[in-house]
Write a protein that holds these residues in place. Structure first.
Motif, PDB file in Angstrom:
ATOM      1  N   LYS A 143       0.818  -1.218   0.000  1.00  0.00           N
ATOM      2  CA  LYS A 143       0.000   0.000   0.000  1.00  0.00           C
ATOM      3  C   LYS A 143       0.851   1.266   0.000  1.00  0.00           C
ATOM      4  N   GLY A 193      -1.190  -6.629   2.769  1.00  0.00           N
ATOM      5  CA  GLY A 193      -2.247  -7.467   3.329  1.00  0.00           C
ATOM      6  C   GLY A 193      -3.495  -7.360   2.488  1.00  0.00           C
ATOM      7  N   GLU A 325      -7.079   1.672  -3.755  1.00  0.00           N
ATOM      8  CA  GLU A 325      -6.116   0.616  -4.073  1.00  0.00           C
ATOM      9  C   GLU A 325      -6.555  -0.128  -5.327  1.00  0.00           C
ATOM     10  N   ASN A 327      -6.476  -4.349  -6.407  1.00  0.00           N
ATOM     11  CA  ASN A 327      -6.181  -5.711  -5.971  1.00  0.00           C
ATOM     12  C   ASN A 327      -5.918  -6.520  -7.221  1.00  0.00           C
TER      13      ASN A 327
HETATM   14 MG    MG Z   1      -6.541  -4.763  -0.989  1.00  0.00          MG
END
Ligand code: MG
Ligand code: ATP
Ligand code: MG
Ligand code: MG
Length: 368
Positions: A143, A193, A325, A327
């Motif tokens: 992140k 994470g 974010e 993924n």
């Molecule tokens: Mg994520």
């Protein structure tokens, strides 16, 4: 010739069980007319084991208990044989023969799976695989560096701070001052994470130490973010390969409406509490905002150098639109946001899984 696909799931990260749920969803959607499937589970301790397909298809939450890959009795390691790759026990017996596998479909979430490590293994073994390569996977899992990549691409990112374990130990007062300057509420996150595990929403300074300790259970490096209050959580799926002739496409936009008053979409609300959140697909937003988010989702995909698929997550509030974010291996059960967004756009789930495998087959293999 039928395509042979290894589904790889479980893994050593805190998202082990979520990966099993994802595997069940993908397995049920794989077209048996087109693909031969082998189930490769990685136990929590990191041992590789072949899992019968009826077991894979049966993974689900039962009475609040999430599924796991059973620990194999023997100690399995990767071996490279004369004709290709196999997983063997230390005494040499073949456990999982994936010689001749055409595509590895890693459904691992989190570190040691979604972070470039297993992608590096596939690269070195010359196995084609679904999704992002080493760099994109690593950036998408971190992140801190993900924000650096977004900022470099001119994408709006909310205020944040980063602290390594060393700084948290030796320069803690400065870190706390920097973090408090972001204002409350703030979110404390393990840098690497997923599934909201290890993340806390902190409303005043007295809760900070506990939140730091919780996040540090999962990663030594932490990211602190100013909390968006009253912002909407909107998501977009991106599918394709930017360099391929067909390019990549952004899906319709979805919204997560969290029931909790603080708006925190936590682990329980994601997977265990049926009333924890409502997923709207498509989201109730105007076309202009949808277009902006689709454009930003594709830019976020490109910013981390992704391939195959991502789910891009945004916060939209009075201050504007911010990228939270991407993924690179989003949750993938039939009720997860990623496949749902593509289904709303007209792509059935088996078609989506087939497309991801086709995209993997298009990748070059070996040094390029
Ligand atoms: Mg994520
Ligand atoms: P995923 O399962 O999507 O990979 P993750 O573990 O990577 O999740 P985030 O998506 O960063 O974690 O955060 C989890 C949730 O926490 C978000 O969906 C949102 O509800 C909340 N959240 C995170 N950061 C913020 C923020 N800065 N402001 C407000 N809410 C936030
Ligand atoms: Mg994730
Ligand atoms: Mg998220």
């Amino acid at each position: 010739k039928r395509t042979r696909v290894a589904l790889i799931f479980g893994g050593q990260s805190s998202e082990h069980s979520i990966s099993c749920l994802t595997a069940a969803g993908v397995f049920k959607a794989i077209d048996p007319q087109r693909f031969d499937v082998v189930g490769v589970g990685i136990s929590r301790s990191g041992r590789w084991t072949q899992v019968p397909l009826d077991v894979v298809g049966g993974y689900r939450i039962v009475d609040g208990v999430a599924p796991e890959v059973a620990e194999p009795q023997c100690d399995a390691v990767w071996m490279v044989g004369e004709d290709g790759c196999e997983v063997a026990t230390r005494d040499g017996a073949t456990l999982v023969d994936i010689h001749g596998v055409d595509v590895a479909f890693s459904l691992l979430h989190g570190p040691f799976g979604e972070d470039g490590t297993i992608q590096g293994l596939f690269e070195m073994m010359g196995i084609r695989y679904v999704g992002s390569g080493v760099t994109a996977s690593a950036i998408g899992m971190d992140k801190h560096f993900m924000k650096v990549a977004f900022e470099a691409a001119g994408l709006p990112v909310g205020p944040y701070a980063v602290a390594t374990a060393h700084r948290l130990t030796h320069d803690r007062a400065a870190v706390i001052a920097e973090v408090s300057a972001l204002g409350y509420p703030l979110f404390v996150k393990p840098a690497r994470g997923g599934s909201s595990i290890g993340i806390s929403r902190v409303t005043d300074a007295s809760e900070l130490d506990a939140a730091i300790a919780e996040a540090q259970k999962y990663d030594a490096k932490l990211v602190f973010e100013k909390g968006f209050v009253g912002a909407r959580e909107l998501e977009c799926a991106v599918l394709g390969n930017p360099d391929a002739p067909l390019g990549c496409d952004a899906s319709v936009i979805g919204e997560i409406r969290v029931r909790a008053a603080d708006g925190f979409y936590d682990y329980e609300a994601k997977y265990f509490d049926e009333d924890g959140a409502a997923l709207d697909a498509p989201a109730n937003i105007d076309d202009a905002l949808a277009g902006t988010l689709q454009d930003m989702a594709k830019r976020a995909f490109a910013a981390v150098d992704a391939e195959g698929l991502v789910r891009a997550d945004f916060f939209v509030g009075e201050d504007g639109v911010f990228v939270n974010e991407v993924n690179t291996m989003p949750g993938f059960t039939p009720i997860s946001m990623f496949p749902t967004l593509l289904q709303v756009g007209g792509m059935r789930y088996p078609e989506l899984v087939g497309r991801l495998i086709e995209l993997a087959l298009e990748r070059p293999v070996g040094l390029r």
